[in-house]
Scaffold this motif. Sequence first.
Motif, short mmCIF file in Angstrom:
data_model
loop_
_atom_site.label_atom_id
_atom_site.label_comp_id
_atom_site.label_asym_id
_atom_site.label_seq_id
_atom_site.Cartn_x
_atom_site.Cartn_y
_atom_site.Cartn_z
N THR A 87 0.34 -1.58 -0.35
CA THR A 87 -0.09 -0.06 -0.19
C THR A 87 0.76 1.47 0.23
N SER A 91 1.76 4.09 -3.15
CA SER A 91 0.99 4.75 -2.98
C SER A 91 1.88 6.58 -3.32
N LEU A 184 -2.41 4.89 -10.60
CA LEU A 184 -2.76 5.63 -8.92
C LEU A 184 -2.55 6.82 -9.85
N LEU A 242 -3.37 10.75 -1.70
CA LEU A 242 -2.41 9.79 -1.34
C LEU A 242 -4.13 9.32 -0.75
N ALA A 245 -5.15 7.07 -3.34
CA ALA A 245 -4.30 6.36 -3.36
C ALA A 245 -3.90 5.34 -2.65
N LEU A 246 -4.10 5.56 -1.13
CA LEU A 246 -4.16 4.60 -0.37
C LEU A 246 -5.42 3.66 -0.71
#
Lengths: 326, 387
Positions: A87, A91, A184, A242, A245-246
């Motif tokens: 993860t 990211s 992403l 972010l 993305a996470l």
Amino acid sequence: MTTTAPPPTAPPQKTRTVTRPGDRIFSGLSRGSGIFLLVVMAAIAIFLTYRAVQAISKDHGNFLTTFEWNASLNPPVFGVAVLAYGTVVSSIIAMLIAVPIAVGIALFITHYAPRRLGGPIAYVIDLLAAVPSIVYGLWGALFLVPHLRGLNLWLDKYFGWTYIFHKQDPNSAPRSLFTVGILLAIMILPIITNVSREVIRQVPRMHEEAALALGATRWEVIRLSVLPFARSGIISASMLGLGRALGETMAVATVLSASPQLSGHILDPLGGTFSQNIVAKFGEADEFGRDALIASGLVLFIITLLVNGAARIIIQRRKEYSGANA
Amino acid sequence: MKLQRKNGLRALTVGAVAVTGALVLTACGSDNNSSSNSTPSASASAGGSTTSSSANASGISCATGQVLASGSTAQQNAIEAWVKNYQQACSGASINYKPSSSGEGIVDFNQGTDAFAGSDSPLKPEEVASSKKVCAGGTGIDLPMVGGPIAVGYNLPGVNNLVLDATTLAKIFNSQITTWNDAAIKKLNPGVNLPSTKIQTVHRQDESGTTDNFTKYLKGAAPAAWPYEHAKAWAGKGGQAAAKSSGVAGLVKQTAGSIGYFELSYATASSIPTVKINTGAPQPVEATSANASAGIASAKVVGTGADLSLDLSGAYTTKAANAYPIVLVTYEIACDKGNKASTLPLTKSFLNYIASSQGQGMLSSAGYAPLPTEIATKVQSAITALS
């Protein structure tokens, strides 16, 4: 140093403010909504923690350091090491790609593009945000993955010595954390671009004109007056990206070739992320398996909190030196 | 100023908690099968008209009402076709099968929201125990219903007729055989020009009954080469993982030198060539519906009482001509006694229809395999005894 005499303080006003029923009802309602939100949050947190603790207490592996995720095994063995690593790494890759491009687009729209071009570009960027993530996933799996083979081989050949870009099996399809990071990056581009653009628009015209008057070129204006003023806003924008993305699920699950291995070679098809693991395991999970997945969700929750907190601290520090207080 | 900033920070933290909490919640929330079990009016009408004696033109003896069911996606296409036919023949009947997963189907069934559930594997002992809560005076039983071959598809330009056996398959999927011109593969394919490319194996990323059944076969037919227990999660070494059967088939289609496993319908739909299995029969066996039925014929009923769960290990090692060994059988799960009175007539009538030769006859066109007659007869009598 001249001290100006303090202005004569006005006598404190003693007039009572009139409160009407509407005021009281509205303040009660809004206070109620605030409290309601906190109660709901507390209830969710307690429920999740309770279920998670139950699962973790029966885990026969170490929840934080075990690589594999086998909650249906008897005894169950599962851990979040690979998921947390995947993860965070995917990211970071996404941020490294997306933030410079997004700031570039925002500056182009606000400072370089002719007005006729800036509008349509902003519109197209908004469109990117409207695409559902499963569509990104399908596009990634069917188009991006086959077309990234060349880039992967090139990176492996010329940058393989960096260890990061070494590919163990050059033939394997590039369904790796690196590819996920690229996908992403595209997905978080619109949110970072839009927020940065708005922040950059807020830069006082006077700053820029002053810089121009001092003989600065356009680049120097951006470097000396726009970026320092907008820095904290751009960081906030990046943190919003972010966050997405996470937590991104479907696109990652479709593109990544997940396996419980932890490796620094980001081009190798292995690894996993929290949300990808949840979507992969949830369907066939029994009651206990679901508790275990909830526990992994809690870890993601904590990571996101830490990241957001860190970002806040950075912004607070930066504010002192930026033009934001001027 | 300082104080204000601190408050701002706190407010933002709370906000962050709220946002992330909502994210986590949505990520974990199960979509609940919350529609009511059956409306009172429907149940009343269902209670009234028990299997009307006059069978209609289609040969289906109808019942009315509404049933909810959920479970395995492996049998989804079969159930959808059956439901369409049944509802066309019987007005007033509504069957709602939600293809979620075997695991969710059993959970739904044991919570009493399903009239029957579809599952890739029979009930575990603890699941049978908890089914007693919803089946008043009875337990949940497994009724084998939909059989099917698991095809092993490959992408090897220039090779259209690939033969493998259980041991070779196990070694390939465990990364012990890594190139296509390995001696073991050559031996099974005399005269075929095999390239020296590396083998890319593709397996399921999500937990699935297909993986469970495929690894059951590997363990059953080649225990020496496959050291792992069968499981819904992939245990083998190496290879790439893809989501769902469609993802595996898509990746095999896309990648030269790859090999993967999925239900036959995916191979047909994407025109992926499938491996013929050398079982020891005179001819290598192809993955077809008919061959899979012949394979399932070697299965033994191991369920006790009304339960008809099958032991497929006989099928894995069969040497009969034209019997395909890599098969799976999915079950319908219902209560033997203590089904809800409101849903029993329709459940029984529908299950009767799908177990009949007419219902089973529709399977092969969809890439499934009809049950062998001997097992189908047992299933039919078990359904007739449901109460």
